[in-house]
Design an enzyme around this catalytic site. Structure first.
Site, mmCIF file in Angstrom:
data_model
loop_
_atom_site.group_PDB
_atom_site.id
_atom_site.type_symbol
_atom_site.label_atom_id
_atom_site.label_comp_id
_atom_site.label_asym_id
_atom_site.label_seq_id
_atom_site.Cartn_x
_atom_site.Cartn_y
_atom_site.Cartn_z
ATOM 1 N N LYS A 48 11.172 -5.055 4.996
ATOM 2 C CA LYS A 48 10.596 -5.117 6.493
ATOM 3 C C LYS A 48 9.906 -6.333 6.913
ATOM 4 O O LYS A 48 9.862 -6.226 8.052
ATOM 5 C CB LYS A 48 9.414 -4.285 5.608
ATOM 6 N N LYS B 292 20.735 5.112 2.915
ATOM 7 C CA LYS B 292 19.886 6.099 2.405
ATOM 8 C C LYS B 292 19.382 6.727 3.745
ATOM 9 O O LYS B 292 19.031 6.506 5.199
ATOM 10 C CB LYS B 292 19.505 6.256 1.738
ATOM 11 N N LYS C 265 13.251 8.067 6.831
ATOM 12 C CA LYS C 265 12.270 8.676 8.129
ATOM 13 C C LYS C 265 12.162 7.842 9.382
ATOM 14 O O LYS C 265 12.037 8.635 10.441
ATOM 15 C CB LYS C 265 9.935 8.456 7.624
HETATM 16 P P1 TYM Z 1 8.317 7.210 0.681
HETATM 17 O O1 TYM Z 1 7.676 7.979 1.246
HETATM 18 O O2 TYM Z 1 8.890 6.423 1.348
HETATM 19 O O3 TYM Z 1 9.302 8.175 0.005
HETATM 20 C C1 TYM Z 1 8.784 9.268 -0.582
HETATM 21 C C2 TYM Z 1 9.188 9.608 -1.983
HETATM 22 O O4 TYM Z 1 10.529 10.277 -0.821
HETATM 23 C C3 TYM Z 1 11.655 9.228 -1.646
HETATM 24 N N1 TYM Z 1 12.598 8.940 -1.187
HETATM 25 C C4 TYM Z 1 13.856 9.173 -1.535
HETATM 26 N N2 TYM Z 1 14.538 9.746 -2.392
HETATM 27 C C5 TYM Z 1 15.283 10.224 -2.451
HETATM 28 N N3 TYM Z 1 16.700 9.838 -1.301
HETATM 29 C C6 TYM Z 1 15.841 8.663 0.471
HETATM 30 N N4 TYM Z 1 17.074 8.573 0.872
HETATM 31 C C7 TYM Z 1 14.751 9.005 -0.405
HETATM 32 N N5 TYM Z 1 13.388 8.408 0.554
HETATM 33 C C8 TYM Z 1 12.711 8.280 0.420
HETATM 34 C C9 TYM Z 1 11.063 7.770 -2.102
HETATM 35 O O5 TYM Z 1 11.188 7.299 -3.699
HETATM 36 C C10 TYM Z 1 9.305 8.364 -2.613
HETATM 37 O O6 TYM Z 1 9.473 9.116 -3.887
HETATM 38 N N6 TYM Z 1 6.028 4.008 -0.966
HETATM 39 C C11 TYM Z 1 5.387 5.001 -1.104
HETATM 40 C C12 TYM Z 1 4.326 5.540 -0.988
HETATM 41 C C13 TYM Z 1 3.897 5.697 -2.175
HETATM 42 C C14 TYM Z 1 3.638 6.189 -4.298
HETATM 43 C C15 TYM Z 1 2.023 5.938 -4.327
HETATM 44 C C16 TYM Z 1 4.672 6.939 -4.370
HETATM 45 C C17 TYM Z 1 2.333 4.941 -1.817
HETATM 46 N N7 TYM Z 1 1.391 5.467 -3.162
HETATM 47 C C18 TYM Z 1 2.223 6.024 -5.608
HETATM 48 C C19 TYM Z 1 4.252 6.751 -6.094
HETATM 49 C C20 TYM Z 1 3.099 6.554 -6.331
HETATM 50 C C21 TYM Z 1 6.939 5.389 -0.714
HETATM 51 O O7 TYM Z 1 6.637 4.358 0.621
HETATM 52 O O8 TYM Z 1 7.509 6.407 -0.094
#
Ligand code: TYM
Length: 332
Positions: free
Chosen positions: A114, A196, A199
């Site tokens: 980032k 991958k 968003k």
């Molecule tokens: P975020 O918002 O980027 O993604 C949400 C969830 O989707 C999963 N994910 C994927 N899994 C497989 N293949 C992909 N291409 C892919 N893209 C996204 C992510 O692994 C995630 O599970 N930091 C976290 C948000 C967060 C969080 C937490 C998660 C904040 N607090 C506490 C768990 C526990 C994040 O940015 O996810």
């Protein structure tokens, strides 16, 4: 996993949810909510580390809540809430920040990525992102965190912070671990064979849960292929492996097996395979999109759901924070 294990996870409201979010995270949420005490939230505070402009935040939070429900989260079973509605999160984040070292935070892969993407806004929140994520999880003393593969390192850091806290102040927190049904954590690849689904990056190679049937067909048909293998049982190039992987997520097992054999026998027709994938993808995404669209505009319903979720989350958080303050000697 014990009978009433505590499960926690979150998703940032930084754009439209996609197939990676579904198969990495939400599919597991839906199964886990049947048996465990689940806390699922929209990580709006985390979104501020990369998206300081909040003009679309409310709409995005609403959309993520609606998409979670459309994917099968039942707000009467799981607590479905918004991160900033649980103020205890910020307090725990502050305490944990005193236990997190600059060196380890700077080494985090997501931080480095980032910082590279937004060199003019390498803010402290970005640096301490994994600390806030740890606060989210251990605020409920959760042990299982359903996430995709990209979150593995954050979970490892969470365990380190927990060990450090417990060592310094006494055993308050269990160690959390990443969770996936079936063993390995999931990484849903993008359609162009690089990286991958995401968003905010790679949008033309990402399938969103809000994509129209036409958009889905168009993106799938554009996926990179080649002339096909010229010798039997050739290892697949990455971009072909990706198409197979996507097929295995949404198509019947027999369909996948048919294309596998065709590949190994060098008779595969990628055009047909992509048409099949496109139609199966449409069949999978369309009902989620339609349901989310109905819910998304019902603001009164969404507010009620978020409040109900926040109440459950606050009750759990307050219990933990009593333990934390007392363990830390902050109970005068
Ligand atoms: P975020 O918002 O980027 O993604 C949400 C969830 O989707 C999963 N994910 C994927 N899994 C497989 N293949 C992909 N291409 C892919 N893209 C996204 C992510 O692994 C995630 O599970 N930091 C976290 C948000 C967060 C969080 C937490 C998660 C904040 N607090 C506490 C768990 C526990 C994040 O940015 O996810």
């Amino acid at each position: 996993m014990g009978e009433r294990a505590i499960v926690m996870s979150g998703i940032r409201p930084t754009g439209y949810l996609h197939l990676g979010n579904y198969f990495g995270a939400m599919r597991n949420y839906v199964r886990l909510q049947e048996t465990y005490t689940c806390f699922f939230m929209v990580a709006d505070l985390h979104a501020l580390t990369t998206h300081p402009d909040t003009s679309a935040l409310k709409e995005n939070v609403h959309r993520v809540i609606a998409e979670n429900i459309a994917c099968g989260i039942d707000p009467d079973k799981a607590a479905l809430y918004c991160q900033s509605h649980v103020r205890e999160t910020s307090e725990l984040y502050l305490y944990l920040n005193m236990l997190a070292y600059l060196g380890e935070l700077e080494k985090t892969t997501t931080f480095k990525e980032k910082a590279r993407l937004q060199p003019d806004n390498v803010n402290a929140g970005l640096l301490t992102y994994p600390v806030l994520q740890t606060a989210d999880i251990i605020l409920h003393r959760a042990t299982w965190v359903p996430v995709g593969k990209d979150q593995e390192q954050h979970l490892e850091m969470a365990r380190n912070f927990v060990k450090r806290f417990n060592h310094r102040y006494g055993e308050v927190f269990p160690e959390p671990a990443a969770y996936n049904f079936g063993d390995d954590l999931v990484k849903v690849p993008s359609l162009d064979g690089t990286g991958k689904m995401s968003k905010s990056e790679n949008q033309l190679a990402t399938l969103y849960l809000a994509d129209s049937d036409e958009q889905i067909r168009k993106k799938v048909m554009k996926a990179k292929t080649d002339a096909g293998p010229s010798a039997p049982n050739t290892p697949k190039p990455d971009y072909i492996e990706n198409i197979f992987q996507l097929l295995s997520l949404v198509s019947d097992k027999e369909v996948v097996a048919t294309y596998e054999s065709a590949y190994n026998e060098c008779s595969i027709r990628y055009g047909d395979m992509k048409k099949q994938l496109a139609e199966d993808m449409v069949r999978f995404i369309a009902p989620i999109r339609e349901k989310a669209e109905q819910i998304r505009t019902d603001h009164a319903y969404l507010s009620r759901i978020m409040e109900q979720g926040a109440e459950k989350a606050r009750a759990s958080a307050q219990k933990t924070m009593d333990l934390v303050r007392s363990a830390m000697g902050l109970d005068y």
